[in-house]
Design a protein around this motif. Structure first.
Motif, PDB file in Angstrom:
ATOM      1  N   UNK A 182       0.804  -1.214   0.000  1.00  0.00           N
ATOM      2  CA  UNK A 182       0.000   0.000   0.000  1.00  0.00           C
ATOM      3  C   UNK A 182       0.844   1.274   0.000  1.00  0.00           C
ATOM      4  N   UNK A 183       1.995   1.271   0.683  1.00  0.00           N
ATOM      5  CA  UNK A 183       2.836   2.480   0.681  1.00  0.00           C
ATOM      6  C   UNK A 183       3.303   2.817  -0.735  1.00  0.00           C
ATOM      7  N   UNK A 184       3.661   1.808  -1.496  1.00  0.00           N
ATOM      8  CA  UNK A 184       4.100   2.037  -2.867  1.00  0.00           C
ATOM      9  C   UNK A 184       2.946   2.592  -3.693  1.00  0.00           C
ATOM     10  N   UNK A 185       1.749   2.065  -3.499  1.00  0.00           N
ATOM     11  CA  UNK A 185       0.588   2.586  -4.224  1.00  0.00           C
ATOM     12  C   UNK A 185       0.391   4.065  -3.932  1.00  0.00           C
ATOM     13  N   UNK A 186       0.525   4.437  -2.673  1.00  0.00           N
ATOM     14  CA  UNK A 186       0.343   5.840  -2.284  1.00  0.00           C
ATOM     15  C   UNK A 186       1.445   6.707  -2.884  1.00  0.00           C
ATOM     16  N   UNK A 187       2.691   6.247  -2.814  1.00  0.00           N
ATOM     17  CA  UNK A 187       3.803   7.025  -3.364  1.00  0.00           C
ATOM     18  C   UNK A 187       3.625   7.194  -4.874  1.00  0.00           C
ATOM     19  N   UNK A 188       3.217   6.124  -5.559  1.00  0.00           N
ATOM     20  CA  UNK A 188       2.970   6.226  -7.000  1.00  0.00           C
ATOM     21  C   UNK A 188       1.838   7.205  -7.286  1.00  0.00           C
ATOM     22  N   UNK A 189       0.804   7.184  -6.467  1.00  0.00           N
ATOM     23  CA  UNK A 189      -0.304   8.123  -6.646  1.00  0.00           C
ATOM     24  C   UNK A 189       0.170   9.552  -6.418  1.00  0.00           C
ATOM     25  N   UNK A 190       0.989   9.754  -5.386  1.00  0.00           N
ATOM     26  CA  UNK A 190       1.558  11.078  -5.121  1.00  0.00           C
ATOM     27  C   UNK A 190       2.306  11.571  -6.356  1.00  0.00           C
ATOM     28  N   UNK A 191       3.131  10.709  -6.931  1.00  0.00           N
ATOM     29  CA  UNK A 191       3.906  11.082  -8.108  1.00  0.00           C
ATOM     30  C   UNK A 191       3.008  11.305  -9.326  1.00  0.00           C
ATOM     31  N   UNK A 192       2.169  10.321  -9.633  1.00  0.00           N
ATOM     32  CA  UNK A 192       1.374  10.377 -10.863  1.00  0.00           C
ATOM     33  C   UNK A 192       0.353  11.512 -10.881  1.00  0.00           C
ATOM     34  N   UNK A 193      -0.077  11.970  -9.711  1.00  0.00           N
ATOM     35  CA  UNK A 193      -1.057  13.054  -9.675  1.00  0.00           C
ATOM     36  C   UNK A 193      -0.396  14.429  -9.539  1.00  0.00           C
ATOM     37  N   UNK A 194       0.936  14.476  -9.464  1.00  0.00           N
ATOM     38  CA  UNK A 194       1.620  15.773  -9.387  1.00  0.00           C
ATOM     39  C   UNK A 194       1.519  16.473 -10.741  1.00  0.00           C
ATOM     40  N   UNK A 195       1.467  17.783 -10.688  1.00  0.00           N
ATOM     41  CA  UNK A 195       1.373  18.583 -11.916  1.00  0.00           C
ATOM     42  C   UNK A 195       2.588  18.327 -12.806  1.00  0.00           C
ATOM     43  N   UNK A 196       3.762  18.253 -12.221  1.00  0.00           N
ATOM     44  CA  UNK A 196       4.992  18.068 -12.998  1.00  0.00           C
ATOM     45  C   UNK A 196       4.996  16.744 -13.749  1.00  0.00           C
ATOM     46  N   UNK A 197       4.567  15.666 -13.108  1.00  0.00           N
ATOM     47  CA  UNK A 197       4.495  14.367 -13.781  1.00  0.00           C
ATOM     48  C   UNK A 197       3.535  14.461 -14.966  1.00  0.00           C
ATOM     49  N   UNK A 198       2.415  15.139 -14.761  1.00  0.00           N
ATOM     50  CA  UNK A 198       1.443  15.330 -15.843  1.00  0.00           C
ATOM     51  C   UNK A 198       2.029  16.120 -16.999  1.00  0.00           C
ATOM     52  N   UNK A 199       2.828  17.135 -16.700  1.00  0.00           N
ATOM     53  CA  UNK A 199       3.465  17.927 -17.753  1.00  0.00           C
ATOM     54  C   UNK A 199       4.421  17.078 -18.585  1.00  0.00           C
ATOM     55  N   UNK A 200       5.144  16.214 -17.927  1.00  0.00           N
ATOM     56  CA  UNK A 200       6.129  15.372 -18.623  1.00  0.00           C
ATOM     57  C   UNK A 200       5.451  14.291 -19.455  1.00  0.00           C
ATOM     58  N   UNK A 201       4.388  13.692 -18.924  1.00  0.00           N
ATOM     59  CA  UNK A 201       3.802  12.520 -19.581  1.00  0.00           C
ATOM     60  C   UNK A 201       2.611  12.829 -20.492  1.00  0.00           C
ATOM     61  N   UNK A 202       2.073  14.041 -20.432  1.00  0.00           N
ATOM     62  CA  UNK A 202       0.920  14.379 -21.280  1.00  0.00           C
ATOM     63  C   UNK A 202       1.320  14.269 -22.753  1.00  0.00           C
ATOM     64  N   UNK A 203       0.656  13.382 -23.473  1.00  0.00           N
ATOM     65  CA  UNK A 203       0.932  13.173 -24.884  1.00  0.00           C
ATOM     66  C   UNK A 203       2.187  12.377 -25.174  1.00  0.00           C
ATOM     67  N   UNK A 204       2.882  11.942 -24.129  1.00  0.00           N
ATOM     68  CA  UNK A 204       4.149  11.236 -24.314  1.00  0.00           C
ATOM     69  C   UNK A 204       3.965   9.890 -25.000  1.00  0.00           C
TER      70      UNK A 204
END
Length: 133
Positions: free
Chosen positions: A25-47
């Motif tokens: 569960x900790x990994x799921x939360x950390x991944x969610x923290x990362x994947x929902x960050x604005x910066x991650x979205x900027x990098x991966x949008x349309x990638x």
């Protein structure tokens, strides 16, 4: 060319096997923290589409290191949860972004390899409640 395809098929099979393992569960939360960050979205949008249009197969996210690598399915030990975003091509894997979540300070960072610097980035702090469990 055939050897490269075999390696890719084996890598894909390994990824499928890894994905089938239950994720702590900790990994799921950390991944969610990362994947929902604005910066991650900027990098991966349309990638994904851009990589495919360039002859690749898409992109992936890998947990490279963690405080408990065996339990988390990481490749090595670190005091932080360290992720890499990569593009997948038939002949190579291209790492494009690196992120770390510090479980002690509860901060998320993006690593800049050119400046050799970790920049703190914003994320949804409400997710930290789920990390404590």
């Amino acid at each position: 060319d055939t050897a490269i395809r075999r390696v890719l098929i084996l890598q894909q099979e390994q990824l499928i096997q890894i994905e089938k393992k239950p994720i702590p569960s900790r990994i799921k939360v950390v991944k969610t923290i990362l994947k929902t960050s604005v910066r991650f979205g900027q990098i991966t949008k349309g990638l994904n589409r851009a990589v495919i249009e360039n002859g690749g197969q898409g992109f992936g996210l890998c947990l490279e290191r963690s405080p408990n690598p065996k339990k988390d399915g990481a490749m090595g030990f670190s005091k932080t949860y360290d992720f890499v975003v990569y593009e997948i091509y038939p002949e190579r894997q291209l790492n494009i972004a690196w992120f770390s979540f510090n479980p002690i300070s509860k901060k998320l960072f993006e690593y800049d390899p050119i400046l050799d610097y970790q920049k703190q980035i914003a994320f949804d702090k409400n997710l930290l409640e789920r990390f404590k469990k």
